[in-house]
Design an enzyme around this catalytic site. Structure first.
Site, short mmCIF file in Angstrom:
data_model
loop_
_atom_site.label_atom_id
_atom_site.label_comp_id
_atom_site.label_asym_id
_atom_site.label_seq_id
_atom_site.Cartn_x
_atom_site.Cartn_y
_atom_site.Cartn_z
N ARG A 174 5.34 16.09 -5.15
CA ARG A 174 5.74 14.69 -5.17
C ARG A 174 5.13 14.02 -6.40
O ARG A 174 3.96 14.24 -6.72
CB ARG A 174 5.21 14.01 -3.88
CG ARG A 174 5.52 12.54 -3.78
CD ARG A 174 5.11 11.99 -2.43
NE ARG A 174 3.66 12.03 -2.20
CZ ARG A 174 3.06 11.56 -1.12
NH1 ARG A 174 3.79 11.05 -0.13
NH2 ARG A 174 1.75 11.62 -1.00
N LYS A 217 0.78 -1.24 0.00
CA LYS A 217 0.00 0.00 0.00
C LYS A 217 0.81 1.29 0.00
O LYS A 217 0.25 2.37 0.19
CB LYS A 217 -0.93 -0.01 1.21
CG LYS A 217 -0.17 -0.05 2.53
CD LYS A 217 -1.03 0.36 3.69
CE LYS A 217 -0.20 0.61 4.91
NZ LYS A 217 -0.93 1.08 6.06
N LYS A 220 -5.58 -1.45 -7.85
CA LYS A 220 -6.92 -1.37 -7.26
C LYS A 220 -7.99 -1.36 -8.36
O LYS A 220 -9.02 -2.01 -8.25
CB LYS A 220 -7.05 -0.13 -6.37
CG LYS A 220 -6.15 -0.16 -5.14
CD LYS A 220 -6.56 -1.23 -4.16
CE LYS A 220 -5.68 -1.26 -2.92
NZ LYS A 220 -5.95 -2.41 -2.04
N TYR A 223 0.08 1.30 -7.84
CA TYR A 223 -0.79 0.99 -6.69
C TYR A 223 -2.26 1.22 -7.09
O TYR A 223 -3.11 0.35 -6.94
CB TYR A 223 -0.41 1.86 -5.49
CG TYR A 223 -1.47 1.87 -4.41
CD1 TYR A 223 -1.56 0.83 -3.50
CD2 TYR A 223 -2.40 2.91 -4.34
CE1 TYR A 223 -2.55 0.81 -2.54
CE2 TYR A 223 -3.40 2.90 -3.37
CZ TYR A 223 -3.47 1.85 -2.48
OH TYR A 223 -4.47 1.85 -1.55
N SER A 277 -9.65 2.06 -3.25
CA SER A 277 -9.02 3.33 -2.89
C SER A 277 -9.54 4.44 -3.78
O SER A 277 -9.90 4.20 -4.94
CB SER A 277 -7.52 3.18 -3.11
OG SER A 277 -6.90 4.44 -3.12
N LEU A 283 1.10 11.55 5.28
CA LEU A 283 1.21 12.83 5.99
C LEU A 283 1.04 12.71 7.51
O LEU A 283 1.88 13.20 8.27
CB LEU A 283 0.18 13.81 5.41
CG LEU A 283 0.18 15.21 6.01
CD1 LEU A 283 1.54 15.88 5.88
CD2 LEU A 283 -0.90 16.07 5.36
#
Ligand code: UDP
Length: 327
Positions: A289, A84, A152, A148, A124, A199
């Site tokens: 990012r 994950k 999903k 990722y 997700s 975060l």
């Protein structure tokens, strides 16, 4: 119900075990403990005063997983097992596709073989890609920005096609937004290995003095203050969403967002954490990012309408509980 929780020792899995046990279900966990210190399930038992049946199993291993299906009269499966770390999936795509897809296929195949009618899948908000906000379940999915997210999307597709071909099989695809916080006891919570990439765990480590300061990934997004906006949801609200899903599932494929419907920027979260806990969180602005989208939050009307489920805990609760656990 007898419910198999694949990946039940992980962050969301362990909190869901608490909620399932508190709702009176029997919980069988299959987990390889690769992402987790052992001991979490003992703490779940301490919180609830109820027993968990545990099997040390990697659910990509079909034979080992089948032994669990053969042993218990299962009525539902909740599938959390998988990799994950969103950013890591860009450097290890094959590991992400392999683990996340094979685990889904093994569990689905065994459900059909053993007549287990209810399947709840950890999906997700990443499946929406850079769609218009708020994200609504009926939106056509845009390409996910990471392997990722793609894993999903593909798992959702495999489960939806299977459910369509198998009348009587029930699948819930739960699209999580950003789970944070910890059980109110402070006994279980999020324990990322190494330096956190998410975060909230990063903020708690800065607050503890383990890390110097937070890097804010970009302040030039088209958002309220230029920093990324996400829909943070208390992990216990999310856990309770799984109980609603497994209890209320009917045959067919059902897609639900599990979020709060509220967007919070990075700097708003930092301030909420500081206020809730009376602490300072030093930060600096850095570059964006790779793979990040500017903003995402959920339209949550469907889960509320169909299940009566809605998030109850506030951003202050999330910040307080995350810190209680980290401390
Ligand atoms: N973020 C940040 N610094 C960090 C980690 C995350 O500024 O050290 C930002 C990130 O760019 C995003 C938000 O915080 O806007 C949530 O990131 P997280 O990795 O927790 O969740 P995701 O991006 O997967 O939604």
């Amino acid at each position: 119900m007898n419910i198999l929780v694949a990946g039940g020792a992980g962050y969301i899995g362990s909190h869901t075990c608490v909620a399932l046990l508190e709702a009176g279900h029997t919980v069988i966990v299959a987990d390889d403990l690769s992402q987790r210190k052992s001991g979490t399930l003992e703490l779940v038992q301490r919180i609830t005063g109820r027993k968990i049946i545990f099997h040390l199993v990697d659910v990509t291993d079909e034979a080992a997983t089948e032994a669990v299906f053969a042993k218990y009269d299962l009525e539902g499966v909740i599938h959390f097992a998988g990799l994950k770390v969103v950013g890591e999936s860009l450097t290890k795509p094959l590991a992400y596709y392999y683990n996340n897809l094979v685990s889904t296929m093994v569990l689905a195949k065994l459900c059909l073989k053993y007549g287990v009618e209810r399947f709840v899948f950890s999906s997700s908000a990443a499946v929406y890609g850079a769609n218009q906000i708020p994200f609504v379940e009926s939106m056509p999915l845009l390409p996910a920005t990471t392997p990722y997210g793609e894993s999903k999307v593909m798992s959702e597709r495999i489960l939806a096609d299977t459910a369509q071909a198998e009348p009587g099989w029930s699948v819930a695809l739960l699209r999580y937004f950003n789970p944070v916080g910890a059980h109110e006891s402070g006994l279980i919570g999020e324990t990322p290995a190494g330096i956190p990439t998410n975060l909230m765990p990063y903020i708690t480590q800065v607050a503890k003095g383990k890390l110097d300061k937070l890097q804010v990934f970009g302040d030039d997004y088209p958002t309220v203050d230029g920093t990324g906006v996400r829909d943070y949801i208390h992990v216990m609200d999310l856990a309770e969403g799984h109980v609603a899903a497994v209890e209320k599932l009917t045959p067919g494929v059902h897609v639900y967002n599990l979020g709060t419907g509220r967007g919070t920027s990075v700097l708003q979260l930092v301030r909420a954490f500081e206020e809730a806990n009376g602490l300072r969180v030093p930060y600096e602005i850095g570059p964006r990012r790779l793979g990040d989208i500017p903003a995402c939050y959920a339209d949550t009307t469907k889960a509320q309408r169909d299940w009566g489920w809605t998030s109850k805990r506030t951003l202050a609760d999330m910040c307080r509980d995350a810190w209680r656990f980290a401390r």
